[in-house]
Design an enzyme around this catalytic site. Structure first.
Site, PDB file in Angstrom:
ATOM      1  N   ASP A  38      34.240  -6.571  12.715  1.00 47.03           N
ATOM      2  CA  ASP A  38      34.870  -6.225  13.995  1.00 47.03           C
ATOM      3  C   ASP A  38      35.732  -4.986  13.780  1.00 47.03           C
ATOM      4  OD1 ASP A  38      35.333  -8.288  16.693  1.00 47.03           O
ATOM      5  OD2 ASP A  38      36.511  -6.433  16.562  1.00 47.03           O
ATOM      6  N   ASP A  59      33.466  -0.099  12.565  1.00 49.51           N
ATOM      7  CA  ASP A  59      33.119   0.422  13.888  1.00 49.51           C
ATOM      8  C   ASP A  59      31.595   0.511  13.903  1.00 49.51           C
ATOM      9  OD1 ASP A  59      32.430   1.911  16.091  1.00 49.51           O
ATOM     10  OD2 ASP A  59      33.993   3.431  15.802  1.00 49.51           O
ATOM     11  N   VAL A  60      30.971  -0.299  14.741  1.00 50.47           N
ATOM     12  CA  VAL A  60      29.506  -0.415  14.698  1.00 50.47           C
ATOM     13  C   VAL A  60      28.773   0.853  15.166  1.00 50.47           C
ATOM     14  CG1 VAL A  60      29.298  -2.933  14.782  1.00 50.47           C
ATOM     15  CG2 VAL A  60      29.507  -1.643  16.929  1.00 50.47           C
ATOM     16  N   ASN A  86      26.076  -8.183  17.984  1.00 51.29           N
ATOM     17  CA  ASN A  86      26.627  -8.695  19.235  1.00 51.29           C
ATOM     18  C   ASN A  86      27.757  -7.853  19.819  1.00 51.29           C
ATOM     19  OD1 ASN A  86      27.668 -11.002  21.072  1.00 51.29           O
ATOM     20  ND2 ASN A  86      29.363 -10.684  19.636  1.00 51.29           N
ATOM     21  N   TYR A 154      25.968   0.335  31.003  1.00 52.26           N
ATOM     22  CA  TYR A 154      25.869  -1.006  30.408  1.00 52.26           C
ATOM     23  C   TYR A 154      24.469  -1.581  30.625  1.00 52.26           C
ATOM     24  CZ  TYR A 154      27.026  -5.897  29.407  1.00 52.26           C
ATOM     25  OH  TYR A 154      27.048  -7.175  28.882  1.00 52.26           O
ATOM     26  N   LYS A 158      21.568  -2.376  27.761  1.00 56.49           N
ATOM     27  CA  LYS A 158      21.039  -3.706  27.490  1.00 56.49           C
ATOM     28  C   LYS A 158      19.511  -3.733  27.655  1.00 56.49           C
ATOM     29  CE  LYS A 158      24.955  -5.645  26.427  1.00 56.49           C
ATOM     30  NZ  LYS A 158      25.222  -5.997  25.027  1.00 56.49           N
ATOM     31  N   THR A 189      35.106 -15.758  30.150  1.00 63.00           N
ATOM     32  CA  THR A 189      36.038 -15.172  29.185  1.00 63.00           C
ATOM     33  C   THR A 189      37.378 -14.929  29.873  1.00 63.00           C
ATOM     34  OG1 THR A 189      35.235 -12.998  29.772  1.00 63.00           O
ATOM     35  CG2 THR A 189      34.251 -13.999  27.843  1.00 63.00           C
TER      36      THR A 189
HETATM   37  N1  NAD Z   1      30.992 -11.940  28.543  1.00 68.82           N
HETATM   38  C1  NAD Z   1      29.901 -11.917  29.302  1.00 68.82           C
HETATM   39  O1  NAD Z   1      29.896 -12.357  30.457  1.00 68.82           O
HETATM   40  C2  NAD Z   1      28.615 -11.338  28.738  1.00 68.82           C
HETATM   41  C3  NAD Z   1      27.416 -11.515  29.442  1.00 68.82           C
HETATM   42  C4  NAD Z   1      26.231 -10.980  28.923  1.00 68.82           C
HETATM   43  C5  NAD Z   1      26.291 -10.286  27.716  1.00 68.82           C
HETATM   44  N2  NAD Z   1      27.470 -10.124  27.064  1.00 68.82           N
HETATM   45  C6  NAD Z   1      27.456  -9.372  25.805  1.00 68.82           C
HETATM   46  O2  NAD Z   1      27.897 -10.240  24.773  1.00 68.82           O
HETATM   47  C7  NAD Z   1      28.516  -9.472  23.737  1.00 68.82           C
HETATM   48  C8  NAD Z   1      29.871 -10.056  23.438  1.00 68.82           C
HETATM   49  O3  NAD Z   1      30.632 -10.061  24.631  1.00 68.82           O
HETATM   50  P1  NAD Z   1      32.023 -10.840  24.771  1.00 68.82           P
HETATM   51  O4  NAD Z   1      32.212 -11.144  26.205  1.00 68.82           O
HETATM   52  O5  NAD Z   1      32.094 -11.932  23.782  1.00 68.82           O
HETATM   53  O6  NAD Z   1      33.025  -9.631  24.399  1.00 68.82           O
HETATM   54  P2  NAD Z   1      34.509  -9.609  23.798  1.00 68.82           P
HETATM   55  O7  NAD Z   1      35.144  -8.384  24.368  1.00 68.82           O
HETATM   56  O8  NAD Z   1      35.198 -10.925  23.954  1.00 68.82           O
HETATM   57  O9  NAD Z   1      34.234  -9.372  22.243  1.00 68.82           O
HETATM   58  C9  NAD Z   1      33.644  -8.208  21.754  1.00 68.82           C
HETATM   59  C10 NAD Z   1      34.101  -7.954  20.338  1.00 68.82           C
HETATM   60  O10 NAD Z   1      33.457  -6.748  19.899  1.00 68.82           O
HETATM   61  C11 NAD Z   1      34.399  -5.953  19.205  1.00 68.82           C
HETATM   62  N3  NAD Z   1      34.014  -4.550  19.275  1.00 68.82           N
HETATM   63  C12 NAD Z   1      34.059  -3.733  20.370  1.00 68.82           C
HETATM   64  N4  NAD Z   1      33.687  -2.490  20.028  1.00 68.82           N
HETATM   65  C13 NAD Z   1      33.392  -2.518  18.702  1.00 68.82           C
HETATM   66  C14 NAD Z   1      32.966  -1.544  17.772  1.00 68.82           C
HETATM   67  N5  NAD Z   1      32.773  -0.263  18.129  1.00 68.82           N
HETATM   68  N6  NAD Z   1      32.767  -1.912  16.479  1.00 68.82           N
HETATM   69  C15 NAD Z   1      32.971  -3.205  16.115  1.00 68.82           C
HETATM   70  N7  NAD Z   1      33.389  -4.170  16.940  1.00 68.82           N
HETATM   71  C16 NAD Z   1      33.596  -3.828  18.225  1.00 68.82           C
HETATM   72  C17 NAD Z   1      35.722  -6.247  19.888  1.00 68.82           C
HETATM   73  O11 NAD Z   1      36.823  -5.903  19.056  1.00 68.82           O
HETATM   74  C18 NAD Z   1      35.602  -7.734  20.196  1.00 68.82           C
HETATM   75  O12 NAD Z   1      36.128  -8.520  19.149  1.00 68.82           O
HETATM   76  C19 NAD Z   1      28.532  -8.035  24.243  1.00 68.82           C
HETATM   77  O13 NAD Z   1      27.434  -7.328  23.698  1.00 68.82           O
HETATM   78  C20 NAD Z   1      28.386  -8.198  25.737  1.00 68.82           C
HETATM   79  O14 NAD Z   1      27.838  -7.048  26.343  1.00 68.82           O
HETATM   80  C21 NAD Z   1      28.626 -10.634  27.529  1.00 68.82           C
END
Ligand code: NAD
Length: 255
Positions: A38, A59-60, A86, A154, A158, A189
């Site tokens: 992360d 940083d991914v 993810n 976004y 995806k 969330t």
């Molecule tokens: N929450 C939703 O409703 C939802 C729905 C569909 C898809 N998603 C996808 O699921 C995944 C996770 O979402 P979430 O809601 O758990 O998000 P979140 O914001 O709770 O967690 C994301 C994590 O990614 C980390 N992150 C962000 N940028 C980064 C980078 N450049 N390098 C490394 N780490 C990084 C953040 O620090 C955080 O810990 C994402 O890809 C999101 O697009 C989420």
């Protein structure tokens, strides 16, 4: 808890929060050794400490850091079995195509799509050495459905994750490496709860499309990831695994 991941080594990007954090906990509870990757050092380290795993700050979007992440994993635990790619963002300045600037467009593409390209590029060679592996890339239900409430970069990112996962799943199938896209529906969330508490109409506009009548809990998404990571999904690759409460199949939902 069943121990489907006993002896497996897993990397979870974005493991400090939300779906990633729930998956770190689930993987560990099923017996995996977990590397939490992360950009946020506090959340990432806390998650790794909780499950006795390893935290790697990364940083991914950075090629060298991603390469080092997978190398560190193999150096520490001897192999790589599972990559849950993810990490992702959904910032407010990514909106309608008419108002979204090139900077916001590119930032979202980099974090959501280029990162998955990099993680797959540097995970696959370790899995080839291992003779098997399971990659799960987080897409979204918006990769297959349109929304009038657009987040244009976004959605496009995806769609890219979905297509890339399919292609990689096909290319590496005979080497025992499975690649699937996971498409969650909206997840309950903190950010979503805050947003919808302020604007109940906005919440209702979205909830009406969900046959199950609620948003997902992160643990429900993590359960699906664990299935895709484990041998229980051994005949699945190149798929789009929808965990969306029925949204993508719905026309008229129950009252
Ligand atoms: N929450 C939703 O409703 C939802 C729905 C569909 C898809 N998603 C996808 O699921 C995944 C996770 O979402 P979430 O809601 O758990 O998000 P979140 O914001 O709770 O967690 C994301 C994590 O990614 C980390 N992150 C962000 N940028 C980064 C980078 N450049 N390098 C490394 N780490 C990084 C953040 O620090 C955080 O810990 C994402 O890809 C999101 O697009 C989420």
């Amino acid at each position: 808890m069943v121990q489907r991941l006993e002896g497996r080594v897993a990397v979870v990007t974005g493991g400090g929060s939300g779906i990633g954090l729930a998956t770190v906990r689930r993987f560990a509870s099923e017996g995996a050794k977990v590397v939490v990757a992360d950009v946020d050092p506090n959340a990432g380290k806390a998650a790794a400490d909780e499950v006795g795993g390893l935290f790697v700050q990364v940083d991914v979007t950075d090629e060298e850091q991603v390469k080092a992440l997978f190398q560190t994993t193999v150096d520490t635990y001897g192999k790589l079995d599972i990559a849950f790619n993810n990490a992702g963002i959904s910032p407010p300045d990514d909106d309608s195509i008419l108002t979204t600037g090139i900077e916001a467009w590119e930032r979202v593409q980099k974090v959501n799509l280029t990162s998955v390209y990099l993680c797959c590029k540097y995970a696959i060679p370790h899995m080839q050495t291992n003779g098997k592996g399971s990659i799960i890339n987080t897409a979204s239900f918006v990769a297959t459905m349109g929304a009038a409430t657009s987040q244009i970069s976004y959605t496009a990112s995806k769609g890219g994750v979905l297509a890339m996962s399919r292609e990689l799943g096909v290319q590496f199938a005979r080497e025992g490496i499975r690649v699937n896209a996971l498409s969650p529906g909206p997840v309950n969330t903190l950010l979503l709860r805050e947003l919808f508490a302020k604007d109940p109409e906005r919440a209702a506009r979205r909830l009406v499309h969900v046959p199950l009548g609620r948003f997902a809990e992160p643990e429900e998404i993590a359960a699906a990831v664990a299935f895709l990571a484990s041998d229980d999904s051994s005949f699945m690759t190149a798929s789009n695994f929808l965990v969306d409460g029925g949204i993508a199949g719905a026309y008229v939902t129950p009252l």
